[in-house]
Enzyme design. Structure first.
Site, PDB file in Angstrom:
ATOM      1  N   CYS A  94      32.775  27.666  54.095  1.00 27.89           N
ATOM      2  CA  CYS A  94      34.089  27.102  53.731  1.00 27.89           C
ATOM      3  C   CYS A  94      34.748  27.754  52.529  1.00 27.89           C
ATOM      4  O   CYS A  94      35.881  28.233  52.619  1.00 27.89           O
ATOM      5  CB  CYS A  94      33.959  25.603  53.482  1.00 27.89           C
ATOM      6  SG  CYS A  94      33.594  24.684  54.967  1.00 27.89           S
TER       7      CYS A  94
HETATM    8  N1  LIG Z   1      30.274  23.153  57.867  1.00 31.49           N
HETATM    9  C1  LIG Z   1      30.972  22.741  56.825  1.00 31.49           C
HETATM   10  O1  LIG Z   1      30.468  22.660  55.696  1.00 31.49           O
HETATM   11  C2  LIG Z   1      32.408  22.305  56.996  1.00 31.49           C
HETATM   12  C3  LIG Z   1      33.003  21.542  55.990  1.00 31.49           C
HETATM   13  C4  LIG Z   1      34.330  21.162  56.120  1.00 31.49           C
HETATM   14  C5  LIG Z   1      35.040  21.593  57.227  1.00 31.49           C
HETATM   15  N2  LIG Z   1      34.447  22.339  58.182  1.00 31.49           N
HETATM   16  C6  LIG Z   1      35.265  22.760  59.324  1.00 31.49           C
HETATM   17  O2  LIG Z   1      34.855  22.022  60.469  1.00 31.49           O
HETATM   18  C7  LIG Z   1      34.995  22.827  61.634  1.00 31.49           C
HETATM   19  C8  LIG Z   1      33.667  22.880  62.358  1.00 31.49           C
HETATM   20  O3  LIG Z   1      32.743  23.503  61.492  1.00 31.49           O
HETATM   21  P1  LIG Z   1      31.169  23.464  61.742  1.00 31.49           P
HETATM   22  O4  LIG Z   1      30.563  24.028  60.506  1.00 31.49           O
HETATM   23  O5  LIG Z   1      30.733  22.134  62.226  1.00 31.49           O
HETATM   24  O6  LIG Z   1      31.049  24.527  62.942  1.00 31.49           O
HETATM   25  P2  LIG Z   1      29.748  24.815  63.840  1.00 31.49           P
HETATM   26  O7  LIG Z   1      29.929  26.216  64.304  1.00 31.49           O
HETATM   27  O8  LIG Z   1      28.520  24.437  63.073  1.00 31.49           O
HETATM   28  O9  LIG Z   1      29.886  23.797  65.058  1.00 31.49           O
HETATM   29  C9  LIG Z   1      30.940  23.791  65.962  1.00 31.49           C
HETATM   30  C10 LIG Z   1      30.444  23.256  67.297  1.00 31.49           C
HETATM   31  O10 LIG Z   1      31.562  23.191  68.175  1.00 31.49           O
HETATM   32  C11 LIG Z   1      31.145  23.607  69.469  1.00 31.49           C
HETATM   33  N3  LIG Z   1      32.329  23.996  70.229  1.00 31.49           N
HETATM   34  C12 LIG Z   1      33.086  25.103  70.141  1.00 31.49           C
HETATM   35  N4  LIG Z   1      34.130  25.049  70.984  1.00 31.49           N
HETATM   36  C13 LIG Z   1      34.033  23.866  71.613  1.00 31.49           C
HETATM   37  C14 LIG Z   1      34.832  23.229  72.599  1.00 31.49           C
HETATM   38  N5  LIG Z   1      35.952  23.771  73.060  1.00 31.49           N
HETATM   39  N6  LIG Z   1      34.429  22.021  73.054  1.00 31.49           N
HETATM   40  C15 LIG Z   1      33.303  21.446  72.577  1.00 31.49           C
HETATM   41  N7  LIG Z   1      32.525  22.013  71.638  1.00 31.49           N
HETATM   42  C16 LIG Z   1      32.891  23.198  71.176  1.00 31.49           C
HETATM   43  C17 LIG Z   1      30.145  24.714  69.206  1.00 31.49           C
HETATM   44  O11 LIG Z   1      29.287  24.921  70.300  1.00 31.49           O
HETATM   45  C18 LIG Z   1      29.397  24.150  67.976  1.00 31.49           C
HETATM   46  O12 LIG Z   1      28.289  23.366  68.336  1.00 31.49           O
HETATM   47  C19 LIG Z   1      35.532  24.179  61.153  1.00 31.49           C
HETATM   48  O13 LIG Z   1      36.922  24.192  61.216  1.00 31.49           O
HETATM   49  C20 LIG Z   1      35.102  24.211  59.716  1.00 31.49           C
HETATM   50  O14 LIG Z   1      35.925  25.039  58.920  1.00 31.49           O
HETATM   51  C21 LIG Z   1      33.137  22.692  58.116  1.00 31.49           C
END
Ligand SMILES: NC(=O)c1ccc[n+]([C@@H]2O[C@H](COP(=O)([O-])OP(=O)(O)OC[C@H]3O[C@@H](n4cnc5c(N)ncnc54)[C@H](O)[C@@H]3O)[C@@H](O)[C@H]2O)c1
Length: 454
Positions: free
Chosen positions: A268
């Site tokens: 992030c």
């Molecule tokens: N990880 C963090 O610390 C954090 C913190 C705040 C915000 N975010 C934001 O949250 C969002 C998700 O981040 P994350 O770290 O959980 O990502 P991640 O890559 O860990 O997980 C995303 C999940 O979504 C799934 N996915 C992708 N396309 C899909 C679809 N069309 N339908 C269903 N599932 C689908 C993937 O298979 C994966 O399991 C991003 O925008 C990120 O910037 C993350």
């Protein structure tokens, strides 16, 4: 409530577990069958402290499927928590959000009654109202506000403490299409949070900008502390821990994230900061502060790598303790420890590495003469220069007996080692200390004492 969560990754899986733990009926959706199977079998799909227990203990309220449509039809609220990877210009891609929107829209087309869609992925300001809303209206054939509601609701969590952060947030940020949608989401959080967070409701663009601004402000604070550390290193008697410790007592500044150490990493901070700059530039506003923060951050890896090289004997081994981008996670995205190891390997240096959780993830990133140690002691026992790159609790308990015999240099980027015992056993360097700082004077006195005894 009946809730569906699309994306069972680092954010979505803990969110699903926390909401099930609070008594809601939750269906997770993911395109990755392994994540779905994990939830169905009562296992955590990602590594996060406390998640495995929470998923196991809430199996009766937590299920998962690859079928987005059935999940949306069976629930009242759908959260989108899919990736928004950075494009080359630094902005966030909406492609996964839009593919989720296709499926949600197809379900809404069939659904009787109102539904709330909540976007929690990090997006560029303007995306919720300008891209997602029209996509949902087109795929559902329904109107936002009348037939369904749409909120932008980012999470402020840090990997390693996601569950605690979700249960005890400082703030809940809601960008809303209409009051009914915002009130429903506010009520859900009021019932789920164990703290009494500030709840801020606003339009989409203000919420999107607030989310980016929070991370950009925190990264500025980190780079400020790192700038201070470098100033201290050049100033006789100065010690960044003393200065930053006092600085943080001022409530206008605060102690959090004010530690002279390595740079920030993870999925992030770096990209949110760069996206903020891209946003400012696109609008013709100066992004000088965000750009300086990023530039300062990018200096940390070469700076520490050069420090290591300056102390490394010919054919010596450089040990790196800590490969995850922070402690209590196995994530290595933008990890300073991995980047330092890569920098050294590119210079032909023999490197030994150890991390309590991230060895498997780091292994493919490290090519060259690298020893993947099985413990901190094994790594330290091989190293002529040993660097602590991540402040894991395990490293705080290390003692100098694990060091290689002979002259060893220890670079403690985070100040986690028991300094006095290491100062007696090796050349101990804590980043951010100037010549003749208190610590160095103590070290000189100890060496003089040891020489006297000899
Ligand atoms: N990880 C963090 O610390 C954090 C913190 C705040 C915000 N975010 C934001 O949250 C969002 C998700 O981040 P994350 O770290 O959980 O990502 P991640 O890559 O860990 O997980 C995303 C999940 O979504 C799934 N996915 C992708 N396309 C899909 C679809 N069309 N339908 C269903 N599932 C689908 C993937 O298979 C994966 O399991 C991003 O925008 C990120 O910037 C993350």
């Amino acid at each position: 409530m009946k809730l569906s969560i699309i994306g069972l990754g680092k954010l979505g899986a803990p969110m699903a577990a926390v909401l099930a733990h609070k008594g809601h009926q939750v269906v997770g959706v993911d395109v990755n069958p392994a994540a779905v199977t994990a939830i169905q079998q009562g296992r955590a799909p990602v590594s996060e402290p406390g998640l495995a227990e929470m998923v196991r203990d809430n199996r009766e309220r937590l299920s998962a499927t690859t079928d987005c449509e059935s999940a949306v039809l069976a629930t009242d609220v759908t959260f989108i928590m899919v990736p928004t990877p950075s494009d080359p210009d630094g902005t966030f891609s909406m492609r996964y959000v839009l593919s989720a929107a296709e499926w949600i829209g197809a379900a809404l087309r069939k659904k009787q009654g109102w539904h709330l869609v909540v976007l929690s992925s990090t997006v560029m300001p303007g995306s919720t109202g300008g891209i997602l809303l029209p996509a949902l209206e087109a795929s559902s054939g329904k109107g936002c506000g009348a037939d369904f509601g749409l909120c932008y609701n980012p999470e402020f969590i840090a990997l390693g403490t996601v569950i605690r952060d979700m249960l005890n947030p400082d703030m809940i940020l809601i960008g809303e299409s209409d009051a009914r949608s915002g009130e429903l989401l506010e009520g859900l959080y009021r019932s789920a949070c164990e703290s009494r967070p500030e709840i801020r409701r606003m339009n989409y663009v203000n919420a999107e900008l607030t989310k980016l601004s929070v991370n950009t402000f925190v990264t500025t604070k980190i780079s400020y502390a790192n700038m201070l550390a470098q100033v201290c290193e050049a100033l006789p008697g100065a010690d960044v821990d003393v200065v930053a410790g006092a600085l943080g007592c001022d409530t206008r500044i605060g102690k959090k994230y004010l530690k002279g150490a390595l740079g920030y990493g993870g999925p992030c901070f770096p990209r949110d900061n760069v996206a903020f700059s891209a946003l400012a530039r696109a609008g013709g506003a100066p992004a000088l502060l965000a750009e300086a923060t990023d530039a300062m951050n990018r200096r940390q890896v070469p700076r520490v790598a050069e420090m290591i090289l300056s102390h490394l004997p010919k054919n010596g081994v450089a040990g790196i303790l800590g490969l995850s981008y922070k402690s209590d996670t196995d994530v290595i995205e933008e990890s300073q420890g991995v980047a330092i190891a890569q920098h050294l390997l590119s210079r032909g240096v023999q490197v030994a590495v150890y991390d309590p959780a991230a060895m498997e993830n780091a292994r493919p990133q490290l090519t060259g003469p690298v020893l993947l140690a099985g413990s901190a002691a094994e790594c330290a026992g091989q190293s002529d220069v040993l660097t602590i790159a991540t402040p894991w609790m395990e490293f705080r308990r290390l003692r100098p007996e694990i060091l290689k015999p002979g002259r060893v240099v220890v670079i403690d980027c985070w100040g986690v080692l028991p300094a006095e015992s290491f100062q007696r056993a090796c050349v101990y360097i804590r980043l951010g200390r100037g010549p003749g700082s208190g610590a160095e004077m103590r070290q000189q006195m100890a060496s003089a004492e040891a020489a006297g005894e000899a």
